[in-house]
Enzyme design. Structure first.
Site, short mmCIF file in Angstrom:
data_model
loop_
_atom_site.label_atom_id
_atom_site.label_comp_id
_atom_site.label_asym_id
_atom_site.label_seq_id
_atom_site.Cartn_x
_atom_site.Cartn_y
_atom_site.Cartn_z
N HIS A 1 -35.17 -16.11 19.40
CA HIS A 1 -34.46 -16.67 20.57
C HIS A 1 -34.73 -18.17 20.69
CE1 HIS A 1 -32.75 -15.64 24.82
NE2 HIS A 1 -32.26 -16.77 24.34
N ARG B 1 -26.91 -12.62 24.29
CA ARG B 1 -28.03 -11.81 24.75
C ARG B 1 -28.08 -10.53 23.93
NH1 ARG B 1 -29.67 -15.80 26.72
NH2 ARG B 1 -30.41 -16.18 28.86
N GLU C 1 -37.25 -8.49 23.58
CA GLU C 1 -37.74 -9.60 22.77
C GLU C 1 -39.24 -9.78 22.99
OE1 GLU C 1 -33.64 -12.29 22.75
OE2 GLU C 1 -35.33 -12.91 24.00
#
Length: 328
Positions: A292, A244, A273
Protein backbone atom coordinates in the site's frame (compact mmCIF):
# COMPACT_ATOMS: atom_id res chain seq x y z
CA UNK A 1 1.24 32.99 19.33
CA UNK A 2 2.20 30.89 22.35
CA UNK A 3 1.74 27.14 21.99
CA UNK A 4 -0.83 27.17 24.82
CA UNK A 5 -3.04 29.42 22.68
CA UNK A 6 -2.91 27.17 19.64
CA UNK A 7 -5.88 24.83 19.05
CA UNK A 8 -5.23 21.29 20.18
CA UNK A 9 -4.90 18.48 17.63
CA UNK A 10 -4.98 14.83 18.64
CA UNK A 11 -2.51 12.47 16.95
CA UNK A 12 -1.63 8.86 17.67
CA UNK A 13 1.99 9.68 18.40
CA UNK A 14 5.22 10.91 16.83
CA UNK A 15 7.66 8.56 15.08
CA UNK A 16 7.85 4.81 15.45
CA UNK A 17 6.00 2.27 13.31
CA UNK A 18 2.61 4.00 13.42
CA UNK A 19 3.13 7.57 14.61
CA UNK A 20 3.13 10.78 12.59
CA UNK A 21 6.46 11.31 10.82
CA UNK A 22 8.64 13.80 12.67
CA UNK A 23 8.80 16.29 9.80
CA UNK A 24 5.00 16.27 9.57
CA UNK A 25 4.71 16.76 13.33
CA UNK A 26 6.90 19.85 12.91
CA UNK A 27 4.46 21.14 10.28
CA UNK A 28 1.50 20.57 12.58
CA UNK A 29 3.26 22.33 15.46
CA UNK A 30 3.27 25.59 13.50
CA UNK A 31 -0.52 25.74 13.75
CA UNK A 32 -1.58 23.39 16.55
CA UNK A 33 -0.77 22.25 20.05
CA UNK A 34 0.01 18.57 19.53
CA UNK A 35 -1.59 16.07 21.90
CA UNK A 36 -0.57 12.43 21.53
CA UNK A 37 -3.02 9.66 22.36
CA UNK A 38 -0.82 8.70 25.33
CA UNK A 39 -0.95 12.25 26.71
CA UNK A 40 -4.70 12.38 26.17
CA UNK A 41 -5.37 9.08 27.96
CA UNK A 42 -3.14 10.10 30.89
CA UNK A 43 -4.92 13.42 31.38
CA UNK A 44 -8.35 13.18 29.75
CA UNK A 45 -10.05 15.82 31.89
CA UNK A 46 -7.69 18.64 30.91
CA UNK A 47 -6.80 17.53 27.37
CA UNK A 48 -10.36 16.82 26.22
CA UNK A 49 -11.20 20.54 26.44
CA UNK A 50 -8.16 21.60 24.38
CA UNK A 51 -8.60 19.20 21.46
CA UNK A 52 -10.50 20.77 18.56
CA UNK A 53 -9.22 18.56 15.76
CA UNK A 54 -7.96 15.03 15.10
CA UNK A 55 -5.24 14.42 12.50
CA UNK A 56 -5.66 10.93 11.04
CA UNK A 57 -2.41 9.61 9.56
CA UNK A 58 -2.29 6.15 7.95
CA UNK A 59 -5.73 5.39 9.42
CA UNK A 60 -4.75 6.25 12.99
CA UNK A 61 -5.93 7.14 15.59
CA UNK A 62 -9.23 5.26 15.46
CA UNK A 63 -12.11 7.72 15.62
CA UNK A 64 -14.97 5.87 17.33
CA UNK A 65 -18.02 6.89 19.34
CA UNK A 66 -16.14 6.62 22.64
CA UNK A 67 -13.47 9.06 21.45
CA UNK A 68 -16.03 11.51 20.06
CA UNK A 69 -18.00 11.48 23.30
CA UNK A 70 -14.84 12.36 25.22
CA UNK A 71 -13.98 15.40 23.03
CA UNK A 72 -16.68 18.05 23.62
CA UNK A 73 -14.87 20.79 21.67
CA UNK A 74 -13.95 18.69 18.63
CA UNK A 75 -14.71 20.47 15.34
CA UNK A 76 -12.93 18.48 12.64
CA UNK A 77 -11.34 15.14 11.77
CA UNK A 78 -8.66 15.83 9.17
CA UNK A 79 -7.75 12.71 7.22
CA UNK A 80 -4.37 12.55 5.50
CA UNK A 81 -5.28 10.72 2.30
CA UNK A 82 -8.30 10.53 0.04
CA UNK A 83 -9.87 7.24 1.18
CA UNK A 84 -12.10 7.52 4.25
CA UNK A 85 -13.48 3.97 4.45
CA UNK A 86 -11.79 3.68 7.88
CA UNK A 87 -13.95 6.56 9.16
CA UNK A 88 -17.66 6.35 9.96
CA UNK A 89 -18.43 9.71 8.37
CA UNK A 90 -22.14 9.56 9.18
CA UNK A 91 -21.48 8.84 12.85
CA UNK A 92 -18.79 11.53 13.11
CA UNK A 93 -21.08 14.06 11.42
CA UNK A 94 -23.84 13.26 13.92
CA UNK A 95 -21.61 14.84 16.57
CA UNK A 96 -21.47 18.05 14.54
CA UNK A 97 -17.87 17.29 13.53
CA UNK A 98 -16.60 17.91 9.99
CA UNK A 99 -14.57 15.31 8.08
CA UNK A 100 -11.97 16.33 5.48
CA UNK A 101 -9.60 14.49 3.14
CA UNK A 102 -6.73 15.28 0.76
CA UNK A 103 -7.68 14.34 -2.83
CA UNK A 104 -5.32 16.75 -4.57
CA UNK A 105 -2.07 15.51 -3.05
CA UNK A 106 -2.67 11.82 -3.78
CA UNK A 107 -3.60 11.81 -7.47
CA UNK A 108 -0.20 11.92 -9.19
CA UNK A 109 1.75 9.47 -6.97
CA UNK A 110 -1.13 6.97 -6.96
CA UNK A 111 -1.37 7.13 -10.75
CA UNK A 112 2.40 6.58 -10.86
CA UNK A 113 2.16 3.40 -8.77
CA UNK A 114 -0.60 2.14 -11.05
CA UNK A 115 1.67 2.51 -14.05
CA UNK A 116 4.58 0.98 -12.15
CA UNK A 117 2.53 -2.10 -11.24
CA UNK A 118 1.25 -2.48 -14.79
CA UNK A 119 4.76 -2.31 -16.26
CA UNK A 120 6.28 -4.55 -13.58
CA UNK A 121 3.61 -7.20 -14.08
CA UNK A 122 3.69 -7.04 -17.88
CA UNK A 123 7.47 -7.45 -18.01
CA UNK A 124 7.63 -9.83 -15.00
CA UNK A 125 10.06 -7.49 -13.32
CA UNK A 126 9.86 -8.93 -9.79
CA UNK A 127 10.37 -12.48 -11.03
CA UNK A 128 13.19 -11.27 -13.26
CA UNK A 129 14.96 -9.58 -10.38
CA UNK A 130 14.75 -12.77 -8.32
CA UNK A 131 16.24 -14.78 -11.18
CA UNK A 132 19.02 -12.25 -11.76
CA UNK A 133 20.17 -12.25 -8.11
CA UNK A 134 19.55 -15.94 -7.30
CA UNK A 135 22.69 -17.93 -6.43
CA UNK A 136 21.16 -20.84 -8.38
CA UNK A 137 21.00 -18.96 -11.70
CA UNK A 138 23.52 -20.20 -14.26
CA UNK A 139 21.98 -18.69 -17.40
CA UNK A 140 18.99 -16.61 -18.52
CA UNK A 141 16.29 -18.61 -20.35
CA UNK A 142 15.50 -17.36 -23.87
CA UNK A 143 11.82 -18.37 -23.55
CA UNK A 144 11.22 -16.25 -20.41
CA UNK A 145 8.84 -13.66 -21.83
CA UNK A 146 6.51 -10.90 -20.74
CA UNK A 147 3.89 -8.94 -22.66
CA UNK A 148 3.83 -5.48 -24.24
CA UNK A 149 2.20 -2.46 -22.63
CA UNK A 150 2.69 -0.22 -25.65
CA UNK A 151 -0.36 -0.44 -27.91
CA UNK A 152 -2.33 -2.60 -25.46
CA UNK A 153 -5.85 -1.80 -24.25
CA UNK A 154 -6.17 -0.37 -20.75
CA UNK A 155 -9.55 -0.38 -19.01
CA UNK A 156 -9.80 2.11 -16.15
CA UNK A 157 -12.64 1.54 -13.68
CA UNK A 158 -13.12 4.81 -11.83
CA UNK A 159 -12.24 7.94 -13.82
CA UNK A 160 -11.85 10.48 -11.03
CA UNK A 161 -8.72 12.58 -10.60
CA UNK A 162 -6.47 9.52 -10.12
CA UNK A 163 -8.02 7.55 -12.98
CA UNK A 164 -7.67 10.52 -15.29
CA UNK A 165 -3.99 10.91 -14.43
CA UNK A 166 -3.53 7.19 -15.19
CA UNK A 167 -5.08 7.84 -18.61
CA UNK A 168 -2.72 10.77 -19.21
CA UNK A 169 0.26 8.52 -18.50
CA UNK A 170 -1.10 5.58 -20.50
CA UNK A 171 -1.53 7.79 -23.55
CA UNK A 172 2.25 8.22 -23.67
CA UNK A 173 2.45 4.42 -24.16
CA UNK A 174 0.08 4.61 -27.14
CA UNK A 175 -2.45 2.55 -25.22
CA UNK A 176 -6.08 2.26 -26.25
CA UNK A 177 -7.92 3.63 -23.22
CA UNK A 178 -11.38 2.53 -22.12
CA UNK A 179 -13.06 3.72 -18.95
CA UNK A 180 -16.14 3.03 -16.85
CA UNK A 181 -17.36 5.61 -14.35
CA UNK A 182 -20.59 6.61 -12.61
CA UNK A 183 -20.56 9.81 -14.63
CA UNK A 184 -19.19 10.20 -18.13
CA UNK A 185 -16.38 12.72 -18.55
CA UNK A 186 -16.85 15.75 -20.79
CA UNK A 187 -16.09 15.15 -24.47
CA UNK A 188 -13.05 17.45 -24.42
CA UNK A 189 -11.64 15.59 -21.40
CA UNK A 190 -12.06 12.25 -23.17
CA UNK A 191 -10.44 13.59 -26.35
CA UNK A 192 -7.49 15.04 -24.42
CA UNK A 193 -6.40 11.53 -23.36
CA UNK A 194 -8.05 9.50 -26.13
CA UNK A 195 -10.38 7.73 -23.70
CA UNK A 196 -13.52 5.86 -24.76
CA UNK A 197 -16.47 5.52 -22.36
CA UNK A 198 -17.98 2.12 -21.59
CA UNK A 199 -21.41 2.49 -20.06
CA UNK A 200 -21.32 -1.16 -19.01
CA UNK A 201 -18.33 -2.38 -17.01
CA UNK A 202 -18.75 -5.80 -18.64
CA UNK A 203 -17.83 -4.33 -22.05
CA UNK A 204 -14.62 -2.88 -20.62
CA UNK A 205 -13.66 -6.16 -18.93
CA UNK A 206 -14.09 -8.16 -22.13
CA UNK A 207 -11.92 -5.85 -24.26
CA UNK A 208 -9.07 -4.86 -21.93
CA UNK A 209 -5.56 -6.29 -21.75
CA UNK A 210 -5.06 -4.48 -18.44
CA UNK A 211 -7.86 -3.57 -16.04
CA UNK A 212 -7.04 -0.96 -13.39
CA UNK A 213 -9.30 -0.35 -10.39
CA UNK A 214 -9.34 3.27 -9.21
CA UNK A 215 -12.64 3.53 -7.28
CA UNK A 216 -13.51 4.55 -3.74
CA UNK A 217 -14.57 1.73 -1.43
CA UNK A 218 -18.31 2.01 -0.81
CA UNK A 219 -21.18 -0.42 -0.34
CA UNK A 220 -21.59 -0.31 -4.14
CA UNK A 221 -17.95 -1.13 -4.91
CA UNK A 222 -17.39 -3.77 -2.20
CA UNK A 223 -16.34 -6.94 -4.09
CA UNK A 224 -17.00 -5.11 -7.36
CA UNK A 225 -14.71 -7.63 -9.06
CA UNK A 226 -15.72 -11.21 -8.32
CA UNK A 227 -15.82 -14.58 -10.05
CA UNK A 228 -18.24 -13.40 -12.76
CA UNK A 229 -16.22 -10.28 -13.60
CA UNK A 230 -12.92 -12.16 -13.64
CA UNK A 231 -14.49 -14.70 -15.99
CA UNK A 232 -15.35 -11.93 -18.43
CA UNK A 233 -11.71 -10.83 -18.69
CA UNK A 234 -9.33 -12.13 -21.34
CA UNK A 235 -7.18 -15.09 -20.24
CA UNK A 236 -4.21 -12.90 -21.23
CA UNK A 237 -5.39 -9.94 -19.13
CA UNK A 238 -3.90 -8.45 -15.96
CA UNK A 239 -5.89 -6.98 -13.05
CA UNK A 240 -4.33 -4.01 -11.23
CA UNK A 241 -5.77 -2.61 -8.00
CA UNK A 242 -4.71 0.79 -6.61
CA UNK A 243 -7.99 1.52 -4.81
CA UNK A 244 -8.88 -0.62 -1.77
CA UNK A 245 -8.42 -4.33 -1.19
CA UNK A 246 -12.09 -5.08 -0.53
CA UNK A 247 -13.03 -3.90 -4.05
CA UNK A 248 -11.92 -7.40 -5.16
CA UNK A 249 -13.32 -10.72 -3.95
CA UNK A 250 -9.91 -12.12 -3.01
CA UNK A 251 -11.09 -15.74 -2.86
CA UNK A 252 -12.33 -15.41 -6.44
CA UNK A 253 -9.01 -13.80 -7.43
CA UNK A 254 -7.02 -16.69 -5.94
CA UNK A 255 -9.11 -19.15 -7.95
CA UNK A 256 -8.79 -17.10 -11.16
CA UNK A 257 -4.99 -16.84 -10.85
CA UNK A 258 -4.55 -20.51 -9.93
CA UNK A 259 -6.69 -21.66 -12.87
CA UNK A 260 -5.23 -19.13 -15.35
CA UNK A 261 -8.63 -17.48 -15.87
CA UNK A 262 -6.53 -14.28 -16.12
CA UNK A 263 -2.82 -13.92 -16.75
CA UNK A 264 -1.79 -12.01 -13.64
CA UNK A 265 -2.65 -9.48 -10.94
CA UNK A 266 -0.76 -6.55 -9.46
CA UNK A 267 -2.05 -5.14 -6.19
CA UNK A 268 -1.03 -2.16 -4.10
CA UNK A 269 -3.88 -2.95 -1.70
CA UNK A 270 -5.30 -6.08 -0.06
CA UNK A 271 -7.77 -6.95 2.65
CA UNK A 272 -6.56 -7.06 5.35
CA UNK A 273 -3.20 -5.30 5.22
CA UNK A 274 -0.86 -7.04 5.51
CA UNK A 275 -2.35 -10.35 4.46
CA UNK A 276 -1.94 -13.29 6.88
CA UNK A 277 1.40 -14.92 6.11
CA UNK A 278 -0.33 -18.15 5.06
CA UNK A 279 -2.74 -16.46 2.63
CA UNK A 280 -2.92 -18.29 -0.73
CA UNK A 281 -2.28 -15.07 -2.70
CA UNK A 282 1.22 -14.98 -1.22
CA UNK A 283 2.01 -18.40 -2.69
CA UNK A 284 1.27 -17.53 -6.32
CA UNK A 285 3.92 -16.63 -8.90
CA UNK A 286 1.59 -14.63 -11.19
CA UNK A 287 0.93 -11.81 -8.74
CA UNK A 288 2.74 -8.74 -7.47
CA UNK A 289 1.71 -7.34 -4.09
CA UNK A 290 3.01 -3.99 -2.84
CA UNK A 291 2.56 -2.77 0.76
CA UNK A 292 0.00 0.00 0.00
CA UNK A 293 2.58 2.53 -1.19
CA UNK A 294 0.46 4.54 -3.63
CA UNK A 295 1.18 7.78 -1.78
CA UNK A 296 4.38 6.68 -0.04
CA UNK A 297 6.70 9.38 -1.35
CA UNK A 298 8.39 12.12 0.67
CA UNK A 299 6.67 14.73 -1.47
CA UNK A 300 3.18 13.21 -1.27
CA UNK A 301 3.07 12.71 2.50
CA UNK A 302 4.14 16.32 3.03
CA UNK A 303 1.57 17.60 0.53
CA UNK A 304 -1.16 15.50 2.19
CA UNK A 305 -0.25 16.90 5.60
CA UNK A 306 -0.28 20.47 4.24
CA UNK A 307 -3.66 19.86 2.62
CA UNK A 308 -5.05 18.32 5.84
CA UNK A 309 -3.77 21.28 7.87
CA UNK A 310 -5.40 23.75 5.47
CA UNK A 311 -8.68 21.85 5.77
CA UNK A 312 -8.60 21.76 9.58
CA UNK A 313 -7.68 25.43 9.91
CA UNK A 314 -10.49 26.39 7.52
CA UNK A 315 -13.01 24.58 9.74
CA UNK A 316 -11.66 26.16 12.95
CA UNK A 317 -11.68 29.63 11.38
CA UNK A 318 -15.15 29.26 9.89
CA UNK A 319 -13.80 29.58 6.35
CA UNK A 320 -14.79 27.60 3.21
CA UNK A 321 -13.43 24.06 3.53
CA UNK A 322 -11.24 23.02 0.55
CA UNK A 323 -11.98 19.27 0.79
CA UNK A 324 -14.91 18.29 2.97
CA UNK A 325 -16.29 14.73 3.02
CA UNK A 326 -20.05 14.46 3.42
CA UNK A 327 -21.96 11.46 4.80
CA UNK A 328 -23.70 9.32 2.17
Amino acid sequence: MAEEELPGVLILGIGGAHGVLENLAALLKKHFHLVTMKEFLENKKEMSKKIQSVFVFEGRPTVDRELLESLPNLKVVGNSGVGVDHLDVRMISSFGVKVTNTPHAVAAPTADIGMALMLASARRLVEGCQIAVSPDTKCFAVDWLGVEVTGATLGIIGMGSIGYKVAQRARAFDMRILYHNRNRRRKEEEEAVGAHYCEKMEDLLQQSDFVMLVVNLTSDTHKLIGKKELGLMKPTATLINISRGAVIDQDALVEALQNKVIRAAALDVTYPEPLPRDHPLLKLSNIIIAPHIGTATAQAVRMMAEEAIANMLAVLRGQPIPSEVFPK
